[in-house]
Design an enzyme around this catalytic site. Structure first.
Site, PDB file in Angstrom:
ATOM      1  N   LYS A   1       0.962  -1.286  -0.021  1.00 51.27           N
ATOM      2  CA  LYS A   1       0.042   0.117  -0.012  1.00 51.27           C
ATOM      3  C   LYS A   1       0.903   1.148   0.083  1.00 51.27           C
ATOM      4  O   LYS A   1       1.809   1.314   0.626  1.00 51.27           O
ATOM      5  CB  LYS A   1      -0.840   0.111   1.190  1.00 51.27           C
ATOM      6  CG  LYS A   1      -1.992   1.069   1.241  1.00 51.27           C
ATOM      7  CD  LYS A   1      -3.068   0.817   2.376  1.00 51.27           C
ATOM      8  CE  LYS A   1      -4.191   1.962   2.454  1.00 51.27           C
ATOM      9  NZ  LYS A   1      -5.045   1.831   3.682  1.00 51.27           N
TER      10      LYS A   1
ATOM     11  N   SER B   1      -9.853   1.883   2.273  1.00 52.41           N
ATOM     12  CA  SER B   1      -9.053   2.701   1.661  1.00 52.41           C
ATOM     13  C   SER B   1      -7.960   1.786   0.796  1.00 52.41           C
ATOM     14  O   SER B   1      -7.580   2.163  -0.321  1.00 52.41           O
ATOM     15  CB  SER B   1      -8.102   3.613   2.329  1.00 52.41           C
ATOM     16  OG  SER B   1      -7.456   2.959   3.306  1.00 52.41           O
TER      17      SER B   1
ATOM     18  N   SER C   1     -10.123  -0.479   6.498  1.00 48.45           N
ATOM     19  CA  SER C   1      -9.402  -0.210   5.240  1.00 48.45           C
ATOM     20  C   SER C   1      -8.586  -1.475   4.582  1.00 48.45           C
ATOM     21  O   SER C   1      -8.268  -1.525   3.622  1.00 48.45           O
ATOM     22  CB  SER C   1      -8.339   0.816   5.120  1.00 48.45           C
ATOM     23  OG  SER C   1      -9.083   2.025   5.371  1.00 48.45           O
TER      24      SER C   1
END
Lengths: 501, 501
Positions: free
Chosen positions: A81, A156, A180
């Site tokens: 990420k 997210s 997320s």
């Protein structure tokens, strides 16, 4: 080589590399090729580090050739990420304000991955600074859900979930502040775990909400998730909130769950997470999963956690408050975007112009909410009150875990919604994290594991499993058991139902 | 606005008004590394060479508390007779400024590590108790240098440079309760308090507390109220006063300025002010129309600090002899009065005198040199005594040379001048400047003969019993020997030659 290396589990791929059936470089190239073939459609990656990945893979091959012992995930590719710093590789957090920033240091997570021989393919798309549940607030455009590219992959960490669901990587790292990791896992038919707060170092995670943020593993099955969990977890002196205690043996727990089941375990169904706002197919698959647990010998009871209904409002005071302070450092002075530095503006004006241009609407909304909530005269009513709710929620969990070993609920109230549907309705967007937020507030451990496809839209549904702090192993035991039972009943892993890209 | 010519006199100001002060002293701890990272605190490094992701506030970096910093804070708290918190937290003080990397200062807010103490100071032989509100831990900011303006201030500068080497250096902020009842002695109390605090800090060994190097800085908050009124007036905050003398002058100047404004029927504006060494007065800085809202909240990146009681008691037991106690002892040893001792303290001379005695000088000589000749030099050059380019060992050497008769006082002063001018140690200066008492009887006798011969009238007076005239002949001999004669011996020879005495 006839086997498609991108379809293998991480455990199997690591085994093939360790035994010499495949090289780490071949594995890296296969995944880089897959990225080249499909990511134009999916847009899971913000940055692909082809050279870095090949270099890391060759290093693993060289080690093996030299007879050195390899770790259990050595040579396995991974999608990271873009919230996690990588020395020499861009880290944008999905924001324009960090465009072009090359961190001079590796996050502890990055370092542990590299030390374990995991090959980082690149950095994945995300909601800007992890603020969102759809990856639509990314300054670099949305990511498509591999099940239906017109739908969101969750957020997210939508880039991470989409990358593994589309076989661009067998493993990914996400971060979970309010869901997320788990909500993206749920809507993409993958597995994601938010470990106990403090189990994985936050050093090098660009902070959104410091008291809630936690990095964790994402994969296509529970055992791979456990293997990755054990690589990244553990005490780090660079993070004061890191827990100085042994990491529970999550890999053994995953094997135990698959092989021995969960007979005698007590499972609590959270009463508050049902009813209005929950998609019928989600509730149906959830009920069926609970029946599977019962069938595996678990004792299932209903548990009420009365304060969970206040979790969402408390979260939307605490997280924005912390973010308003955490994001203050983006001032154009030392790194990242700089707007208006033309000799006619003061430093203060350059900071203001840069923040105006560099932050998206959702980030600005939360900075303003948090600035207001922390203001003198409002602090007690907002931030102070939210912290009290947090204590009450923790007490609800304590009471529940006195009666049961794990709690279960749907991970998120609906399946993947269409891109654009909630983008102008923040409240609707925030509801996607309704079931996941309590675990962030209490700092315990939680997993999302696939539990079928909703009959009405054929999209994945996730089962959330919650365990007490530092009992992350229970997630893996229960998750692996339910995964094995459901996969048996379907005859194949759920992702095989997904359309090919 | 009043001009200097119409300034109310200090006596008139005190006639009408009662000053109330609050003193905030920042002390940089002399730890080897910064408060929240491992960077060195050494002075004199290249700009920004002593920085890392943590003290630069890079995205993702996290603080870790320096245990030595906490220990220093506890020891200061104990020495100030404070209670030590059993549990306290850091807090973020949020405000934007380019030299503050995170745009929040990691500080403490409503949970200081030490609170409710006092420090007794002496003014004119009387003990005055200054109550301590709190002592808390925080970090320093970077240092801005404004380039291109006339004043060195940000106004008018065309660019600014920032050095972050200082960012993150541990600071202890010590805040007094309102100091009331000092009356006309308020400026002296302020100075004596800062002097006593500095002695204390040095005795504890937690900092060198060099004010001229910014290791100790004082904010003087001062307000006036008409005699007999309970309520405090509006205060001004004179920032970063950096010498003991300036503390006194700043308080004095503020009393006069505020009295002038109030007498004119004006009102005091709550604002920060800057003290100017050259004029001895303050000028307006930033107006605080409303209290700045720092949006304090507990620092989520750090865990609470909970000093164990046993440890606190160990530290208490290890406290060194406190300066006032030590001074009482030294005063006895040196055989001086309260006033002399207080002067030595205010001049920052106690340690220097002690070290000079330790190096072999008699107490009266050590005190004489430091409080006489050297204090005058320090005063003239606007530095502190310990900032002079002479060491106690060198002063002791000068004293020894006088004692053995190699130097007289006049020559000794020249030697000291030479040492201060960087010409080398006392012996070197004696050598280079040719400064030796002429003890050669032949040379002295010749010089006396010359003096008698060219001052026959004076010689006659002496022969006639006017001993007051001897000085004139001695003066002539001293002049002829360029001051290098032993005046006592010269007198003896003159009297011998003239057959008197």
């Amino acid at each position: 080589m006839s086997t498609d290396l991108t379809r293998m589990t991480a455990a199997a791929l690591a085994g093939a590399i360790a035994s010499g059936e495949a090289s780490a470089e071949e594995a890296a190239r296969a995944h880089l090729d897959r990225i080249g073939a499909v990511d134009e459609k999916v847009h899971a990656f913000l940055h692909v580090d082809t050279e870095g990945a090949l270099r890391a893979a060759r290093a693993v091959d060289a080690k093996r050739a030299a007879g050195e012992k390899l770790g259990p995930l050595a040579g396995v590719p991974l999608a990271l990420k873009d919230l996690i710093t990588t020395e020499g590789v861009p880290t944008t957090c999905g924001s324009k304000i960090l465009e072009g920033w090359i961190p001079p240091y590796d996050a502890t997570v990055t370092k542990r991955l590299k030390d374990a021989g995991v090959v980082v393919l690149g950095k994945t798309n995300m909601d800007e600074f992890a603020m969102g549940s759809s990856t639509e607030t990314s300054a670099y455009g949305p990511t498509g859900n591999p099940w239906d590219l017109t739908r969101i992959p969750g957020g997210s960490g939508g880039g991470s979930s989409a990358s593994i669901a589309s076989y661009q990587a067998p493993l990914a790292i996400g971060t979970d502040t309010g869901g997320s990791i788990r909500q993206p896992a749920s809507v993409t038919g993958t597995v994601g775990v938010k470990p106990t707060y403090g189990a994985v170092s936050r050093y090098g995670l660009v902070a959104f909400s410091s008291s809630l943020d936690q990095a964790g593993p994402c994969a296509r099955n529970v055992l791979d998730t456990a293997l990755l969990h054990s690589v990244i977890a553990g005490h780090d002196p660079m993070d004061s909130t890191s827990i100085d205690a042994p990491v529970p043996d999550v890999v053994a727990a995953a094997r135990q769950g698959r092989e021995q089941g969960i007979a005698g375990m007590r499972v609590g169904v959270v009463k508050e997470f049902a009813g209005e706002g929950y998609q019928a197919g989600v509730e149906q698959r959830f009920r069926e999963a609970v029946e599977v647990l019962r069938g595996l010998g678990a004792e299932v009871v209903e548990i009420s956690c009365p304060h969970f209904t206040y979790a969402l409002p408390a979260y939307y005071l605490i997280a924005p408050s912390e973010c308003s302070s955490n994001l203050a450092r983006f001032d154009a002075m030392r790194y990242g975007l700089r707007v208006g530095d033309d000799g006619s503006h003061s430093a203060e004006e350059v900071t203001a112009l840069t923040r105006e241009a560099g932050f998206g609407d959702e980030v600005k909304r939360r900075i303003m909410l948090g600035t207001y909530a922390l203001s003198s005269g409002y602090y007690d009513a907002y931030y102070g009150q939210a912290q009290k709710v947090r204590t009450l929620i923790t007490r609800d969990f304590d009471a529940a875990f006195a009666a049961v070993d794990v709690l279960v609920s749907p991970t998120t109230p609906t399946t993947a919604f269409p891109i654009g549907e909630r983008v102008d309705d923040p409240m609707a967007m925030y509801l996607a994290d309704l079931c996941t937020i309590p675990s962030n507030l209490a700092g315990n451990a939680a997993m999302s594991v696939p539990c079928g496809l909703a009959p009405e839209d054929g999209l994945p549904v996730g089962l959330q499993i919650i365990a007490p702090p530092m009992a992350d192993d229970r997630l893996y035991r229960v998750g692996a058991a339910v995964e094995a039972a459901l996969t048996d009943s379907w005859g194949h892993p759920i992702l095989e139902e997904a359309p090919s890209l | 606005m009043s001009t200097a010519t119409s300034l109310v006199s200090y006596e008139d100001a005190l006639e009408k008004y009662d000053p109330v002060m609050g003193l905030e002293v920042h002390v940089e701890l002399g730890t080897a590394t910064k408060m929240f990272c491992g960077c060195t605190t050494a002075l004199g490094g290249d700009a920004n060479a002593q920085t890392c992701p943590v003290c630069l506030g890079l995205p993702g970096a996290l603080p870790v508390v320096n245990a030595k910093g906490v220990e220093g804070a506890v020891r200061i708290g104990l020495a100030l007779n404070c209670e030590i918190a059993e549990w306290c937290r850091f807090a973020r003080k949020n405000y934007f400024y380019p030299d503050m990397p995170k745009n929040f200062q990691t500080s403490q807010y409503d949970e200081p590590i030490a609170f409710n103490g006092h420090l007794d100071v002496e003014v004119d032989g009387e003990v005055f108790r200054v109550e301590i509100e709190r002592a808390h831990m925080e970090e320093d900011t970077g240092k801005s240098t404004h380039v291109g303006g006339a004043t060195g201030r940000i106004q008018g500068a065309d660019h600014s440079l920032i050095d972050y080497n200082r960012a993150g250096i541990p600071l202890i902020e010590i805040v007094t309760k309102p100091i009331v009842g000092a009356g006309a002695r308020a400026p002296q109390v302020a100075k004596a308090y800062v002097a006593e605090l500095r002695e204390l800090i040095k005795a504890l060994g937690v900092s060198e507390a060099r004010m001229e190097m910014g290791q100790m800085r004082c904010d003087v908050n001062l307000s006036l109220r008409p005699h007999g009124r309970e309520k405090f007036g509006t205060r001004s905050e004179t920032k970063n006063v950096n010498s003991l003398r300036s503390v006194e002058r700043a308080a004095r100047s503020e009393i006069q300025r505020q009295a002038t404004v109030l007498d004119d029927g004006g009102s005091i504006v709550q604002e920060t002010r800057h003290f100017h060494e050259d004029t001895g007065s303050t000028t307006s800085g930033r107006i605080k129309e409303e209290a700045e809202d720092y949006r304090y909240f507990p620092e989520p990146d750090l865990v609470p600090v909970a000093p164990a009681r046993e440890w606190v008691e160990e530290l208490r037991a290890e406290l060194p002899e406190l300066p006032r106690v030590r001074r009482k002892r030294l005063q006895q040893e040196w055989g001086v009065g309260d006033h002399e001792m207080q002067s030595a303290l205010n001049a920052g001379a106690i340690d220097l005198i002690t070290a000079t005695i330790d190096a072999g000088a008699p107490a009266d000589q050590a005190r004489k040199w430091w409080m006489g000749e050297l204090a005058r030099h320090a005063n003239e050059s606007g530095t502190e005594l310990d900032g002079l380019a002479i060491t106690p060992v060198q002063v002791a050497r000068v004293s020894a040379l006088v004692a053995e008769g190699s130097l007289n006082d006049k020559l000794a002063r020249q030697v000291i001048e030479g040492v201060l001018a960087g010409e080398g140690g006392p012996d070197e200066v004696v050598e280079k400047r040719g400064l030796k008492v002429v003890s050669d009887e032949g040379a002295l006798t010749a010089a006396v003969d010359d003096a008698i011969a060219s001052n026959a009238a004076v010689a006659e007076k002496i022969r006639g019993g006017n001993m007051g005239a001897v000085g004139a002949l001695i003066g002539g001999v001293m002049k002829a020997t360029r001051g290098q004669a032993d005046a006592k011996r010269v007198r003896e020879i003159i009297l011998e030659k003239l057959g008197v005495g």
